[in-house]
Design a protein around this motif. Structure first.
Motif, PDB file in Angstrom:
ATOM      1  N   GLN A  38      43.233  47.646  84.543  1.00  0.00           N
ATOM      2  CA  GLN A  38      42.138  47.937  85.455  1.00  0.00           C
ATOM      3  C   GLN A  38      40.854  48.247  84.702  1.00  0.00           C
ATOM      4  OE1 GLN A  38      43.929  51.117  87.589  1.00  0.00           O
ATOM      5  NE2 GLN A  38      44.993  49.767  89.002  1.00  0.00           N
ATOM      6  N   ASP A  39      40.928  49.084  83.729  1.00  0.00           N
ATOM      7  CA  ASP A  39      39.786  49.442  82.903  1.00  0.00           C
ATOM      8  C   ASP A  39      40.108  49.049  81.463  1.00  0.00           C
ATOM      9  OD1 ASP A  39      38.256  50.737  84.954  1.00  0.00           O
ATOM     10  OD2 ASP A  39      39.634  52.427  84.829  1.00  0.00           O
ATOM     11  N   ASN A  41      41.027  49.252  77.701  1.00  0.00           N
ATOM     12  CA  ASN A  41      41.774  50.239  76.910  1.00  0.00           C
ATOM     13  C   ASN A  41      42.545  51.227  77.779  1.00  0.00           C
ATOM     14  OD1 ASN A  41      40.680  49.127  74.503  1.00  0.00           O
ATOM     15  ND2 ASN A  41      38.791  50.167  75.000  1.00  0.00           N
ATOM     16  N   SER A  42      43.163  50.705  78.823  1.00  0.00           N
ATOM     17  CA  SER A  42      44.005  51.541  79.677  1.00  0.00           C
ATOM     18  C   SER A  42      45.168  50.708  80.190  1.00  0.00           C
ATOM     19  CB  SER A  42      43.202  52.110  80.851  1.00  0.00           C
ATOM     20  OG  SER A  42      42.783  51.069  81.710  1.00  0.00           O
ATOM     21  N   LEU A  43      46.176  51.391  80.647  1.00  0.00           N
ATOM     22  CA  LEU A  43      47.352  50.735  81.203  1.00  0.00           C
ATOM     23  C   LEU A  43      47.430  51.016  82.694  1.00  0.00           C
ATOM     24  CD1 LEU A  43      50.003  51.727  78.506  1.00  0.00           C
ATOM     25  CD2 LEU A  43      48.862  49.522  78.750  1.00  0.00           C
ATOM     26  N   THR A  44      47.904  50.054  83.453  1.00  0.00           N
ATOM     27  CA  THR A  44      48.157  50.281  84.867  1.00  0.00           C
ATOM     28  C   THR A  44      49.421  51.144  84.987  1.00  0.00           C
ATOM     29  OG1 THR A  44      49.590  48.354  85.114  1.00  0.00           O
ATOM     30  CG2 THR A  44      47.192  48.012  85.468  1.00  0.00           C
ATOM     31  N   GLN A  48      52.654  51.199  82.372  1.00  0.00           N
ATOM     32  CA  GLN A  48      53.199  52.441  81.817  1.00  0.00           C
ATOM     33  C   GLN A  48      54.679  52.562  82.143  1.00  0.00           C
ATOM     34  OE1 GLN A  48      50.735  55.610  83.318  1.00  0.00           O
ATOM     35  NE2 GLN A  48      48.955  54.925  82.155  1.00  0.00           N
ATOM     36  N   LEU A  54      49.399  51.188  74.264  1.00  0.00           N
ATOM     37  CA  LEU A  54      48.158  50.669  73.711  1.00  0.00           C
ATOM     38  C   LEU A  54      48.211  50.721  72.192  1.00  0.00           C
ATOM     39  CD1 LEU A  54      45.526  52.449  75.991  1.00  0.00           C
ATOM     40  CD2 LEU A  54      46.236  50.061  76.087  1.00  0.00           C
ATOM     41  N   ASP A  57      42.964  52.680  71.447  1.00  0.00           N
ATOM     42  CA  ASP A  57      42.583  53.548  72.564  1.00  0.00           C
ATOM     43  C   ASP A  57      41.144  53.374  73.037  1.00  0.00           C
ATOM     44  OD1 ASP A  57      41.034  54.855  70.656  1.00  0.00           O
ATOM     45  OD2 ASP A  57      42.308  56.627  70.560  1.00  0.00           O
TER      46      ASP A  57
END
Length: 143
Positions: A38-39, A41-44, A48, A54, A57
């Protein structure tokens, strides 16, 4: 991002685990390693739950080091959520590798390139040779 072998299909789990290091080779480019989520350097939540993690980060070089070194090469930094090298013309940027080693994995990343440059990701790299590109296959992008 990398998914643990426990979460892969039966066919993929039959692959013989080979420890490797994910290496990033920067020849002249400005790549980014955010994940497709979604953003940057992030996981949905689904990623997760599936065990993805990641490698970058978006804020620090934590988890990365120079090839055959314990430190990061001086040219590497994080700018605007991207992992990149600002090398001096005519000098090597120094290859970087992950601190951790991985067996079976899936690797997903996005590129950012400066016009006229090239970059690559070498996977299943080891530190057994003088150059990282001698140790594993490379996925390369050219502009």
């Amino acid at each position: 991002m990398v998914e643990d072998a426990e979460n892969l299909s039966t066919k993929e789990n039959l692959m013989q685990p080979v420890l490797s290091t994910v290496a990033l080779v920067l020849l002249v480019s400005v790549p980014a390693l955010p994940v497709c989520a979604q953003d940057p350097n992030s996981l949905t939540p689904e990623e997760q739950q599936a065990g993805w993690r990641l490698l970058f980060d978006g804020k620090t070089t934590t988890g990365w080091r120079g090839y055959k070194s314990t430190a990061m090469p001086a040219s590497w930094r994080v700018e605007n959520g991207s992992l990149l090298s600002r090398r001096t013309r005519g000098e090597s940027s120094g290859d970087i590798i992950t601190v951790d080693e991985f067996a079976d994995f899936e690797l997903v990343w996005e590129w950012k390139m400066t016009a006229g440059n090239n970059s690559g990701v070498i996977y299943r790299a080891t530190e057994e040779k003088a150059n990282v590109w001698e140790t594993g296959p490379e996925y390369q992008i050219l502009d």
